[in-house]
Design a protein around this motif. Sequence first.
Motif, mmCIF file in Angstrom:
data_model
loop_
_atom_site.group_PDB
_atom_site.id
_atom_site.type_symbol
_atom_site.label_atom_id
_atom_site.label_comp_id
_atom_site.label_asym_id
_atom_site.label_seq_id
_atom_site.Cartn_x
_atom_site.Cartn_y
_atom_site.Cartn_z
ATOM 1 N N ALA A 250 7.315 15.570 24.192
ATOM 2 C CA ALA A 250 5.885 15.549 23.850
ATOM 3 C C ALA A 250 5.109 16.494 24.755
ATOM 4 O O ALA A 250 4.271 17.262 24.279
ATOM 5 C CB ALA A 250 5.325 14.131 23.963
ATOM 6 N N GLY A 251 5.376 16.451 26.046
ATOM 7 C CA GLY A 251 4.694 17.338 26.984
ATOM 8 C C GLY A 251 5.011 18.796 26.724
ATOM 9 O O GLY A 251 4.131 19.660 26.784
ATOM 10 N N TYR A 252 6.270 19.079 26.424
ATOM 11 C CA TYR A 252 6.691 20.451 26.139
ATOM 12 C C TYR A 252 5.958 20.998 24.913
ATOM 13 O O TYR A 252 5.378 22.087 24.949
ATOM 14 C CB TYR A 252 8.203 20.511 25.928
ATOM 15 N N PHE A 253 5.967 20.235 23.804
ATOM 16 C CA PHE A 253 5.332 20.711 22.580
ATOM 17 C C PHE A 253 3.810 20.741 22.708
ATOM 18 O O PHE A 253 3.158 21.650 22.197
ATOM 19 C CB PHE A 253 5.768 19.885 21.376
ATOM 20 N N ALA A 254 3.211 19.754 23.373
ATOM 21 C CA ALA A 254 1.755 19.723 23.544
ATOM 22 C C ALA A 254 1.270 20.962 24.295
ATOM 23 O O ALA A 254 0.226 21.527 23.970
ATOM 24 C CB ALA A 254 1.324 18.462 24.272
ATOM 25 N N ALA A 255 2.039 21.398 25.288
ATOM 26 C CA ALA A 255 1.668 22.586 26.060
ATOM 27 C C ALA A 255 1.685 23.841 25.192
ATOM 28 O O ALA A 255 1.074 24.855 25.550
ATOM 29 C CB ALA A 255 2.610 22.750 27.247
ATOM 30 N N ARG A 256 2.342 23.769 24.057
ATOM 31 C CA ARG A 256 2.430 24.910 23.137
ATOM 32 C C ARG A 256 1.610 24.671 21.869
ATOM 33 O O ARG A 256 1.742 25.406 20.901
ATOM 34 C CB ARG A 256 3.900 25.179 22.804
ATOM 35 N N ASP A 257 0.817 23.603 21.866
ATOM 36 C CA ASP A 257 -0.034 23.240 20.732
ATOM 37 C C ASP A 257 0.781 23.034 19.461
ATOM 38 O O ASP A 257 0.403 23.503 18.379
ATOM 39 C CB ASP A 257 -1.145 24.280 20.521
ATOM 40 N N ILE A 258 1.906 22.350 19.604
ATOM 41 C CA ILE A 258 2.804 22.046 18.488
ATOM 42 C C ILE A 258 2.888 20.531 18.336
ATOM 43 O O ILE A 258 3.057 19.813 19.319
ATOM 44 C CB ILE A 258 4.214 22.625 18.738
ATOM 45 N N THR A 259 2.768 20.061 17.110
ATOM 46 C CA THR A 259 2.948 18.642 16.839
ATOM 47 C C THR A 259 4.411 18.398 16.530
ATOM 48 O O THR A 259 4.998 19.076 15.685
ATOM 49 C CB THR A 259 2.095 18.202 15.629
#
Length: 105
Positions: free
Chosen positions: A60-69
């Motif tokens: 979740a943290g990895y994808f959130a940092a890339r603005d990906i759901t």
Amino acid sequence: MSLSTHVLDATTGRPASGVAVTLSRSGTEVAAGVTDDDGRIGTLTADLSAGTYRLRFDTAGYFAARDITGFYPEVVIAFEVTEAHAHHHVPLLLSPYAYSTYRGS
């Protein structure tokens, strides 16, 4: 026995840098780290005995940092160490809606 991991982002074909990873045994955290620019943690720990462990990847943290759901807020890989003197490598191939893993070398 030593343990390493490597995370690859299947959607970009690039290493997944900045993924927080924790290692636990029987619910107790025994090691933690963050993947480097090559998506690796070269030695998460170098002192494990035989037993069952869990690697938790903060996807979740990895994808959130890339603005990906994504669908999986975390990936937890349970594995058993039976060869106390061997190196164990646990890779993770990651995308927002799927993941796979295997025992590496």
